[in-house]
Write a protein that holds these residues in place. Sequence first.
Motif, short mmCIF file in Angstrom:
data_model
loop_
_atom_site.label_atom_id
_atom_site.label_comp_id
_atom_site.label_asym_id
_atom_site.label_seq_id
_atom_site.Cartn_x
_atom_site.Cartn_y
_atom_site.Cartn_z
N ILE A 40 0.51 -0.91 -0.55
CA ILE A 40 -0.04 -0.01 -0.25
C ILE A 40 0.55 1.14 -0.13
N ASN A 44 1.19 4.14 -3.05
CA ASN A 44 0.69 5.30 -2.63
C ASN A 44 1.64 6.59 -3.07
N SER A 67 -5.24 4.86 -12.93
CA SER A 67 -6.26 4.26 -12.78
C SER A 67 -6.17 3.25 -12.86
N GLN A 70 -5.35 3.44 -8.83
CA GLN A 70 -5.99 2.91 -7.32
C GLN A 70 -7.35 2.25 -7.45
N GLU A 71 -7.23 1.32 -8.26
CA GLU A 71 -7.91 0.12 -8.19
C GLU A 71 -7.50 -0.83 -7.44
N SER A 72 -6.17 -1.20 -7.85
CA SER A 72 -4.97 -1.74 -6.55
C SER A 72 -4.76 -1.76 -5.32
N LEU A 73 -5.07 -0.27 -5.97
CA LEU A 73 -4.83 0.61 -3.73
C LEU A 73 -6.18 0.12 -3.14
N SER A 74 -7.26 -0.41 -3.91
CA SER A 74 -8.98 -0.26 -3.39
C SER A 74 -8.58 -1.67 -2.80
N SER A 75 -8.09 -2.51 -4.08
CA SER A 75 -8.24 -4.30 -3.28
C SER A 75 -6.81 -4.74 -2.38
N ARG A 77 -6.19 -2.70 0.02
CA ARG A 77 -7.04 -2.00 1.56
C ARG A 77 -8.73 -3.06 2.02
N TYR A 78 -8.82 -3.57 0.71
CA TYR A 78 -9.74 -4.52 1.13
C TYR A 78 -8.70 -5.84 2.23
N SER A 81 -8.09 -5.07 5.58
CA SER A 81 -8.58 -5.65 6.73
C SER A 81 -8.90 -6.74 6.42
#
Length: 472
Positions: A40, A44, A67, A70-75, A77-78, A81
Amino acid sequence: MLDQSFSAKNFETIFTLLNRQGKVEIDAMSEDYRAIVGEIHTVNEEIKLLCRKKKALRTEDEVSRLSELQESLSSLRYKKSETLIAHMEALAVEVNSRLFAFNISTSVFDGKEEFMLDDSLAASYAMKQLQHNIKRTFKIEMTGRHQILSGIKRLLNVKMPIYIIRTDISGFFESIPQERLLKKVLDNSLLSYKSKAFIKGIIDEYERIKDTTLVAPRVGVPRGIGISSILSEIYMKDIDNRLRSRREVIYYTRYVDDIFMIMTSLEDYKTIDDYYAALEVMFSEYGLSLKPKTDAKCQLVKYSPKEMFTPVSFDYLGYKLNMSVVNKILITSYTLSDKKKTKIDERINNAFAHFENLSKVDIKAAKKDLIDSLNFITGNFRLSNAKHCAKVGLYYNNDLLDEISELDSYTSTLHAHPINPHAGSFRTVVERQAYIDALKAKIDKIDFKARWENKTMYDFSIARISEISIWL
């Protein structure tokens, strides 16, 4: 209903609170979690780099890459979690195992044993949940230093006769009778069975490893273990209530083992010495001993507008309380305690000593460390990056000061301190002197009193605070 379970869900809550305070040690987390945090961070950094370029100037490849990132970052972060949940579930399984126990080690410091938990993450989270369970069940609320000192300050500027007792419980943690304490804990029907078992286990382990030449068997709680402060509060509740309910007492407070009382009369006792002797007897009924009245931490003060008053000064919770009478009115002012004065002097000396040592290998880093150290000593900062976190520092740790002119002496000490960078870091004597003159000009702009008055803030990261604290 209070959830007292040592569950993954509760451990996640603890993690979130610690993370907001900047207190999560990433190195102690699972390998998978650390790896994702690293990914991450890398993503970033690349996003930040691309975003520095104006949208209109970005190439098609850059837009596409942004783009994708940003998709990779969202994945990620999930995934982070999910990994956190798995880690907390593993900790919960470990803590709830029949084999789990709190392991305690010991060392002697200043004639007293200090105890500490093993540094496992499971023990750390279990202890935090245990503390939460006890605090909520017994409704333990510890009064802060600032609240105590503010209350005392309001009450000690008066014209009516009053009596003041400031004292201390001798060997507080080492004196608490375990049987009476455990009865209070085990008889509480609201505290969970597992919490009770953990408390009993900690006390038993303490008994097993403590030095009985320093502390008698079956008394005491382990000094240094977080739970001990809470257990001592439970034990002291009856004493606190008895003293607060006395009709002559207008103010009673206790900060751990430090007691402060203000009374309007002595009831049936002829002198304040007699009153204190009766307090000593009362505390002995609970297996505790107050400091003798000859001790430096014991102050017995009587004020009456009709009688001569000898000025009194003593240290209490970081301040020196100075009591005198002006026009038959008791006036109390706050100045820095002797301990705080010594600490400021030591920190100034340590800052320059660190500078001198580091200048032998890295003059640039030495200068940065010195300026940061002096800003740390004279300024204020937050304990984490979150806006709601506590502010600490010269002003926020000493905001009740009345005589701020005393800070001028530290400014003079700072400005007069010799600056001795390592001679080998310079080509000539002239170059070294020019460096010293420039650094002194920068230091001469630092003013303790001005920074206290302006509540000057600095933005130090948690990591930087830890670094500076080591050499100061």
